[in-house]
Design a protein around this motif. Structure first.
Motif, PDB file in Angstrom:
ATOM      1  N   ALA A 134      91.914  10.319  -7.875  1.00 14.32           N
ATOM      2  CA  ALA A 134      91.481   8.940  -7.626  1.00 14.32           C
ATOM      3  C   ALA A 134      92.191   8.353  -6.408  1.00 14.32           C
ATOM      4  N   GLU A 135      93.494   8.596  -6.303  1.00 16.60           N
ATOM      5  CA  GLU A 135      94.231   8.094  -5.147  1.00 16.60           C
ATOM      6  C   GLU A 135      93.744   8.742  -3.857  1.00 16.60           C
ATOM      7  N   ALA A 136      93.356  10.010  -3.933  1.00 16.76           N
ATOM      8  CA  ALA A 136      92.845  10.700  -2.754  1.00 16.76           C
ATOM      9  C   ALA A 136      91.522  10.090  -2.297  1.00 16.76           C
ATOM     10  N   MET A 137      90.747   9.548  -3.237  1.00 17.50           N
ATOM     11  CA  MET A 137      89.456   8.952  -2.889  1.00 17.50           C
ATOM     12  C   MET A 137      89.606   7.726  -1.998  1.00 17.50           C
ATOM     13  N   LEU A 138      90.784   7.116  -2.002  1.00 18.82           N
ATOM     14  CA  LEU A 138      90.994   5.947  -1.151  1.00 18.82           C
ATOM     15  C   LEU A 138      90.920   6.298   0.330  1.00 18.82           C
ATOM     16  N   THR A 172      86.102   6.557 -13.195  1.00 18.17           N
ATOM     17  CA  THR A 172      86.912   5.834 -12.215  1.00 18.17           C
ATOM     18  C   THR A 172      86.767   6.457 -10.829  1.00 18.17           C
ATOM     19  N   VAL A 173      86.830   7.794 -10.779  1.00 15.17           N
ATOM     20  CA  VAL A 173      86.689   8.511  -9.507  1.00 15.17           C
ATOM     21  C   VAL A 173      85.306   8.264  -8.914  1.00 15.17           C
ATOM     22  N   LEU A 174      84.271   8.341  -9.750  1.00 10.58           N
ATOM     23  CA  LEU A 174      82.907   8.114  -9.270  1.00 10.58           C
ATOM     24  C   LEU A 174      82.729   6.695  -8.749  1.00 10.58           C
ATOM     25  N   ASP A 175      83.361   5.733  -9.438  1.00  9.00           N
ATOM     26  CA  ASP A 175      83.277   4.344  -8.976  1.00  9.00           C
ATOM     27  C   ASP A 175      83.949   4.181  -7.607  1.00  9.00           C
ATOM     28  N   LEU A 176      85.052   4.890  -7.406  1.00 10.51           N
ATOM     29  CA  LEU A 176      85.748   4.815  -6.114  1.00 10.51           C
ATOM     30  C   LEU A 176      84.897   5.419  -4.997  1.00 10.51           C
ATOM     31  N   ALA A 189      81.316   4.402  -0.222  1.00  8.63           N
ATOM     32  CA  ALA A 189      80.006   4.394   0.434  1.00  8.63           C
ATOM     33  C   ALA A 189      79.553   2.969   0.719  1.00  8.63           C
ATOM     34  N   ASP A 190      79.775   2.073  -0.237  1.00  8.20           N
ATOM     35  CA  ASP A 190      79.379   0.685  -0.065  1.00  8.20           C
ATOM     36  C   ASP A 190      80.196   0.015   1.044  1.00  8.20           C
ATOM     37  N   ALA A 191      81.488   0.376   1.132  1.00  8.04           N
ATOM     38  CA  ALA A 191      82.341  -0.206   2.171  1.00  8.04           C
ATOM     39  C   ALA A 191      81.873   0.188   3.562  1.00  8.04           C
TER      40      ALA A 191
END
Length: 293
Positions: free
Chosen positions: A6-10, A38-42, A47-49
């Motif tokens: 999850a942290e890597a997804m940032l 949680t990972v999928l939401d990130l 993508a949205d950002a």
């Protein structure tokens, strides 16, 4: 494990977003249970950002790196050549029709080949003054450490790029003048330079861009851009005879072939202009650093 993922997804988020919200979101990840959702939401948030990049506070215009643009343009050019332009029926049909007009077709073909060849030679020679300055800077102790270090990098880059430039140049010469490779006919030989010269220019551009690391080399960077402008002009002029040949044999060309040739000419000219403009602008910017405030 999932927390680390999850942290890597940032890292997928835009830099300006990470600078504003990254630490806050990282703290939330560390303080709460992390699941696959949680990972999928990130990932979805990243993508949205990017889609709504301009709405991120502090975000300026979204710029694409010059190298990425040139790589994409070069790939598009070669895609247009093969299989796009290598329509054998149209290539040979257009030439046969154009040749019926007499010697004008042969002279027009030679004109295109010469202009493209001149563009390629000028592009390669455009960095000669810059390299000369760099060799001098390495030998003389009067130059500062930044200039000497940058000069060394420019020379090392030139040594590395000599191989790809030579390969692209040899490919152009063999197809345009030595009838090597697929039998593209006189029309293909006339226009093939337009697919190779901009790529040579893009590779050569790495040298002035590297030299821009030292303000003292700014005039040489701009000078390289000005010489590259001559190569871009020759490249653009060479497409004129190609257009004449296409017009003479238009009846034998498919609409897709005409469209591909037109797109190729625009891409070729646009890419060469972008290379020239980038070198000149970078040189001016670097020279501006030497101007007292």
């Amino acid at each position: 494990m999932m927390r680390a993922v999850a942290e890597a997804m940032l890292s997928l988020y835009p830099k300006v977003w990470r600078e504003r919200y990254g630490e806050e979101v990282a703290d939330l990840i560390r303080s709460r249970p992390v699941r696959v959702r949680t990972v999928l939401d990130l990932v979805r948030g990243a993508a949205d950002a990017w889609v709504h990049y301009r709405h991120v506070p502090g975000a300026g215009g979204l710029t694409v790196p010059l190298a990425a643009v040139l790589i994409g343009a070069g790939a598009a050019l070669w895609f247009l050549w093969n299989p796009g332009v290598r329509d054998m029926a149209s290539l040979h049909g257009v030439w046969a029709e154009a040749a019926s007009a007499g010697r004008i077709a042969e002279k027009t073909r030679s004109m295109a080949q010469v202009w493209f060849a001149m563009a390629g030679v000028i592009a390669v020679l455009s960095v000669a003054p810059l390299l000369s300055t760099c060799f001098t800077a390495m030998r003389r102790s009067v130059h500062g450490p930044l200039t000497r270090m940058t000069a060394r990098r420019v020379i090392m880059t030139a040594a590395l790029l000599a191989v790809p430039v030579g390969l692209v140049g040899q490919l152009f010469v063999s197809m345009a003048f030595q009838n090597a490779g697929a039998p593209v006919g006189p029309l293909g030989e006339a226009m093939v330079g337009g697919f190779h010269v901009p790529i040579i220019m893009a590779i050569v551009l790495a040298l002035p861009m590297t030299a821009a690391g030292a303000p003292s080399l700014g005039s040489d960077v701009r000078g390289t851009g000005q010489i590259l402008a001559s190569a871009a002009i020759c490249n653009a002029l060479a497409w004129g005879p190609v257009a004449v040949l296409l017009a003479l044999g238009l009846e034998k060309a498919s609409w897709s072939f005409v469209a591909m040739v037109a797109a190729s000419a625009l891409m070729s000219i646009g890419m060469s202009v972008l290379v020239t403009r980038s070198a000149i602008r970078r040189g001016r910017t670097v020279m501006g650093l030497l101007t007292p405030a």
